[in-house]
Motif scaffolding. Structure first.
Motif, PDB file in Angstrom:
ATOM      1  N   GLY A 327      43.279 -30.173 -63.901  1.00 39.43           N
ATOM      2  CA  GLY A 327      41.858 -30.195 -64.236  1.00 39.43           C
ATOM      3  C   GLY A 327      41.198 -31.499 -63.837  1.00 39.43           C
ATOM      4  N   GLN A 328      41.872 -32.623 -64.064  1.00 35.83           N
ATOM      5  CA  GLN A 328      41.323 -33.916 -63.676  1.00 35.83           C
ATOM      6  C   GLN A 328      41.259 -34.065 -62.163  1.00 35.83           C
ATOM      7  OE1 GLN A 328      44.086 -36.398 -65.847  1.00 35.83           O
ATOM      8  NE2 GLN A 328      42.723 -36.587 -67.605  1.00 35.83           N
ATOM      9  N   THR A 329      42.153 -33.386 -61.449  1.00 36.65           N
ATOM     10  CA  THR A 329      42.118 -33.406 -59.981  1.00 36.65           C
ATOM     11  C   THR A 329      40.977 -32.553 -59.453  1.00 36.65           C
ATOM     12  OG1 THR A 329      44.520 -33.710 -59.923  1.00 36.65           O
ATOM     13  CG2 THR A 329      43.458 -32.981 -57.894  1.00 36.65           C
ATOM     14  N   TYR A 330      40.799 -31.364 -60.018  1.00 30.12           N
ATOM     15  CA  TYR A 330      39.709 -30.491 -59.590  1.00 30.12           C
ATOM     16  C   TYR A 330      38.342 -31.135 -59.850  1.00 30.12           C
ATOM     17  CZ  TYR A 330      42.846 -26.447 -58.951  1.00 30.12           C
ATOM     18  OH  TYR A 330      43.819 -25.574 -58.525  1.00 30.12           O
ATOM     19  N   LEU A 331      38.223 -31.865 -60.958  1.00 30.89           N
ATOM     20  CA  LEU A 331      36.956 -32.540 -61.292  1.00 30.89           C
ATOM     21  C   LEU A 331      37.166 -34.048 -61.248  1.00 30.89           C
ATOM     22  CD1 LEU A 331      35.495 -30.391 -64.233  1.00 30.89           C
ATOM     23  CD2 LEU A 331      35.230 -30.104 -61.772  1.00 30.89           C
ATOM     24  N   ALA A 332      37.500 -34.549 -60.073  1.00 26.15           N
ATOM     25  CA  ALA A 332      37.834 -35.971 -59.924  1.00 26.15           C
ATOM     26  C   ALA A 332      36.654 -36.881 -60.217  1.00 26.15           C
ATOM     27  CB  ALA A 332      38.355 -36.230 -58.511  1.00 26.15           C
ATOM     28  N   LYS A 333      35.427 -36.372 -60.092  1.00 24.67           N
ATOM     29  CA  LYS A 333      34.241 -37.178 -60.381  1.00 24.67           C
ATOM     30  C   LYS A 333      33.840 -37.107 -61.850  1.00 24.67           C
ATOM     31  CE  LYS A 333      30.780 -37.057 -57.558  1.00 24.67           C
ATOM     32  NZ  LYS A 333      29.679 -36.538 -56.701  1.00 24.67           N
ATOM     33  N   SER A 334      34.475 -36.232 -62.601  1.00 25.78           N
ATOM     34  CA  SER A 334      34.103 -36.017 -64.011  1.00 25.78           C
ATOM     35  C   SER A 334      35.364 -35.881 -64.854  1.00 25.78           C
ATOM     36  CB  SER A 334      33.225 -34.766 -64.146  1.00 25.78           C
ATOM     37  OG  SER A 334      32.139 -34.793 -63.257  1.00 25.78           O
ATOM     38  N   ILE A 335      36.205 -36.907 -64.842  1.00 28.21           N
ATOM     39  CA  ILE A 335      37.499 -36.839 -65.514  1.00 28.21           C
ATOM     40  C   ILE A 335      37.340 -36.668 -67.019  1.00 28.21           C
ATOM     41  CG2 ILE A 335      39.555 -38.183 -66.088  1.00 28.21           C
ATOM     42  CD1 ILE A 335      39.620 -39.211 -63.294  1.00 28.21           C
ATOM     43  N   GLY A 336      36.357 -37.344 -67.617  1.00 30.38           N
ATOM     44  CA  GLY A 336      36.154 -37.214 -69.052  1.00 30.38           C
ATOM     45  C   GLY A 336      35.791 -35.795 -69.450  1.00 30.38           C
ATOM     46  N   PHE A 337      34.891 -35.175 -68.681  1.00 32.93           N
ATOM     47  CA  PHE A 337      34.512 -33.789 -68.955  1.00 32.93           C
ATOM     48  C   PHE A 337      35.705 -32.863 -68.754  1.00 32.93           C
ATOM     49  CE2 PHE A 337      32.967 -29.656 -67.443  1.00 32.93           C
ATOM     50  CZ  PHE A 337      32.134 -29.299 -68.495  1.00 32.93           C
ATOM     51  N   ALA A 338      36.461 -33.080 -67.663  1.00 34.13           N
ATOM     52  CA  ALA A 338      37.648 -32.261 -67.406  1.00 34.13           C
ATOM     53  C   ALA A 338      38.655 -32.391 -68.542  1.00 34.13           C
ATOM     54  CB  ALA A 338      38.290 -32.658 -66.078  1.00 34.13           C
ATOM     55  N   SER A 339      38.808 -33.606 -69.055  1.00 35.84           N
ATOM     56  CA  SER A 339      39.737 -33.823 -70.162  1.00 35.84           C
ATOM     57  C   SER A 339      39.261 -33.115 -71.421  1.00 35.84           C
ATOM     58  CB  SER A 339      39.893 -35.326 -70.427  1.00 35.84           C
ATOM     59  OG  SER A 339      40.382 -35.994 -69.283  1.00 35.84           O
ATOM     60  N   GLY A 340      37.939 -33.116 -71.637  1.00 40.90           N
ATOM     61  CA  GLY A 340      37.396 -32.425 -72.803  1.00 40.90           C
ATOM     62  C   GLY A 340      37.676 -30.938 -72.775  1.00 40.90           C
ATOM     63  N   ILE A 341      37.730 -30.358 -71.563  1.00 40.96           N
ATOM     64  CA  ILE A 341      38.036 -28.937 -71.418  1.00 40.96           C
ATOM     65  C   ILE A 341      39.537 -28.690 -71.482  1.00 40.96           C
ATOM     66  CG2 ILE A 341      37.938 -26.946 -69.885  1.00 40.96           C
ATOM     67  CD1 ILE A 341      35.247 -27.559 -71.018  1.00 40.96           C
ATOM     68  N   THR A 342      40.298 -29.372 -70.613  1.00 41.39           N
ATOM     69  CA  THR A 342      41.720 -29.064 -70.468  1.00 41.39           C
ATOM     70  C   THR A 342      42.556 -29.513 -71.651  1.00 41.39           C
ATOM     71  OG1 THR A 342      42.047 -31.132 -69.238  1.00 41.39           O
ATOM     72  CG2 THR A 342      41.615 -29.160 -67.954  1.00 41.39           C
ATOM     73  N   LEU A 343      42.192 -30.623 -72.250  1.00 40.78           N
ATOM     74  CA  LEU A 343      42.980 -31.140 -73.369  1.00 40.78           C
ATOM     75  C   LEU A 343      42.382 -30.744 -74.700  1.00 40.78           C
ATOM     76  CD1 LEU A 343      45.353 -32.814 -74.313  1.00 40.78           C
ATOM     77  CD2 LEU A 343      43.920 -34.846 -74.148  1.00 40.78           C
ATOM     78  N   GLY A 344      41.072 -30.908 -74.836  1.00 42.84           N
ATOM     79  CA  GLY A 344      40.441 -30.627 -76.112  1.00 42.84           C
ATOM     80  C   GLY A 344      40.204 -29.163 -76.365  1.00 42.84           C
ATOM     81  N   VAL A 345      39.462 -28.514 -75.478  1.00 47.32           N
ATOM     82  CA  VAL A 345      39.129 -27.107 -75.683  1.00 47.32           C
ATOM     83  C   VAL A 345      40.382 -26.244 -75.699  1.00 47.32           C
ATOM     84  CG1 VAL A 345      37.941 -25.125 -74.669  1.00 47.32           C
ATOM     85  CG2 VAL A 345      36.816 -27.343 -74.746  1.00 47.32           C
ATOM     86  N   SER A 346      41.378 -26.636 -74.893  1.00 48.08           N
ATOM     87  CA  SER A 346      42.609 -25.844 -74.858  1.00 48.08           C
ATOM     88  C   SER A 346      43.309 -25.820 -76.205  1.00 48.08           C
ATOM     89  CB  SER A 346      43.569 -26.405 -73.796  1.00 48.08           C
ATOM     90  OG  SER A 346      44.046 -27.681 -74.174  1.00 48.08           O
ATOM     91  N   GLN A 347      43.040 -26.813 -77.047  1.00 48.49           N
ATOM     92  CA  GLN A 347      43.669 -26.864 -78.361  1.00 48.49           C
ATOM     93  C   GLN A 347      42.811 -26.234 -79.448  1.00 48.49           C
ATOM     94  OE1 GLN A 347      46.757 -28.030 -78.779  1.00 48.49           O
ATOM     95  NE2 GLN A 347      46.855 -28.403 -76.597  1.00 48.49           N
ATOM     96  N   THR A 348      41.551 -25.945 -79.136  1.00 42.34           N
ATOM     97  CA  THR A 348      40.641 -25.562 -80.209  1.00 42.34           C
ATOM     98  C   THR A 348      39.941 -24.234 -80.012  1.00 42.34           C
ATOM     99  OG1 THR A 348      38.878 -26.839 -79.144  1.00 42.34           O
ATOM    100  CG2 THR A 348      40.178 -27.957 -80.819  1.00 42.34           C
ATOM    101  N   ILE A 349      39.537 -23.891 -78.799  1.00 42.83           N
ATOM    102  CA  ILE A 349      38.661 -22.741 -78.617  1.00 42.83           C
ATOM    103  C   ILE A 349      39.322 -21.432 -79.053  1.00 42.83           C
ATOM    104  CG2 ILE A 349      39.311 -22.143 -76.235  1.00 42.83           C
ATOM    105  CD1 ILE A 349      36.289 -21.768 -75.691  1.00 42.83           C
TER     106      ILE A 349
END
Length: 393
Positions: A327-349
């Protein structure tokens, strides 16, 4: 101290996620204490996850703009204090509020934590995320065991121990964070100057289409992970005749395997590529999830149940780090947003589905309701076939 920075962030991850693991482990106690239905229990999980799911991408986006690593300390503090309050509230409504605030704390922690760990990883980001994931897996593994031991022996008020540990960790992070950021900056400059990491020398670009495909996989995994996490103790006690302590221990078994497999998954992702590891994990997860609801009808059901939990936990853990890195590679310009999706949302949604599964369990049965999770994994497996490896971008 500089070389120990990744381990401090990992320890903070362990404290934060141990707080997140408390609620599912104590659901049997709360159901008994407040006379809750399984649907209401599902809403507790929803309260713990819904707002967090919405906040994490937003906070990740803000993190990309503002860059405030000390938010990591604030996230740990809020999660820990809210968890401690769960042990002293006297109503279901108050418990809902505490569960919600604990989820908000997690949403604050994860995007910035994954972002700083990505920077500390240098040219071995899979290994770094594997190390980071060990903290989360350890928290989910030992949190239920610790919370269950406290709540079922000395009483729920013992959850204040989580608050004490959280305050200590928050203080350490707040004091040392400027040094950690300075070390990350130095490491990035050094790697860039020596040009040893191809991903750093590439022009930064966002591949939203491939990230969208990855999101479908994250969604399928999250729904399964969160619902299993929520209802394993209830499944163990109501369907397998186990004690509440054994239900908490089942969660510990489920997450203990992740302590090792998350790190191995990161190493394998560095060696073979994250896409292959994600596909393999789904191939492992799907048949085990299909078999789990049927174990009450089998001889030696408890033993088979633990074996299936180990397989599912290993499958989830293997894909943990590769999913974040991809996810951080696909969104290399937006690592924080990618992390919020791949790490955070993956644990909560996935918690959004917990009340629905709980409602189906009230109407029909818990094993039948759990079978509804299988199609989501099938969707994830099909989606994984369309992912593109970072080296082919």
């Amino acid at each position: 101290m500089h070389k120990q920075s990744p381990y401090l962030i990992t320890a903070a991850h362990m404290v934060n996620d141990s707080c997140q693991s408390v609620l599912p482990a104590l659901l049997p106690l709360f159901i008994y204490t407040y006379g809750l239905s399984l649907e209401q229990a599902g809403f507790l999980i929803l309260a713990n996850t819904a707002l967090s799911s919405l906040l994490q991408p937003l906070l990740g986006y803000i993190s990309d703009k503002l860059n405030q690593p000390r938010l990591i300390a604030l996230g740990v503090l809020l999660s820990a204090c809210s968890t401690g309050m769960m042990g002293i509230v006297s109503s279901y409504e108050s418990l809902l509020i505490c569960a919600t605030l604990a989820g908000v704390g997690s949403s604050i922690f994860h995007p910035e934590g994954a972002k700083i760990m990505n920077r500390l990883g240098g040219g071995k980001k899979g290994k770094a995320m594997g190390t980071f994931a060990i903290g989360g897996s350890s928290g989910f593994a030992f949190g239920p065991l610790f919370a269950g031991a406290i709540a079922y022996t000395i009483g729920p008020q013992g959850l204040s121990a989580f608050t004490i540990v959280g305050i200590i960790m928050c203080t350490i992070l707040f004091i040392l964070m400027p040094r950690i950021v300075a070390y990350a900056n130095t490491l990035e400059r050094s790697i860039h100057n020596t040009n040893t990491d191809e991903t750093i020398s590439m022009p930064l670009r966002n591949y939203w289409s491939y990230f969208g495909i990855l999101f479908l996989i994250i969604l399928s995994q999250s729904i399964n992970f969160r619902v299993i996490n929520a209802f394993i103790p209830v499944f163990w006690t109501s369907q397998l005749g186990a004690s509440p302590e054994q239900g908490s221990f089942a969660l510990t078994v489920f997450f203990s395997v992740g302590i090792f497999m998350t790190y191995i998954g990161g190493l394998l992702g560095d060696k073979y590529g994250p896409v292959k590891i994600i596909r393999f994990s789904l191939l492992l997860w799907l048949p085990a999830m299909f078999a789990l609801p049927y174990i009450p009808q089998m001889p030696a059901a408890l033993i088979i149940g633990y074996l299936l939990l180990i397989i599912i936990g290993a499958a989830k853990a293997l894909s943990y780090s590769p999913t974040i890195v991809l996810g951080q590679t696909y969104l290399a310009k937006s690592i924080g947003f990618a992390s919020g999706i791949t790490l955070g949302v993956s644990q909560t949604i996935g918690g959004l589905v917990a009340p629905i599964v709980g409602r189906l369990a009230d109407i029909y049965s818990l094993p039948l309701a759990m079978l509804t999770l299988v199609p989501f994994l099938a969707l994830g497996l099909i989606s994984a076939l369309f992912l593109k490896s970072p080296k082919d971008l």
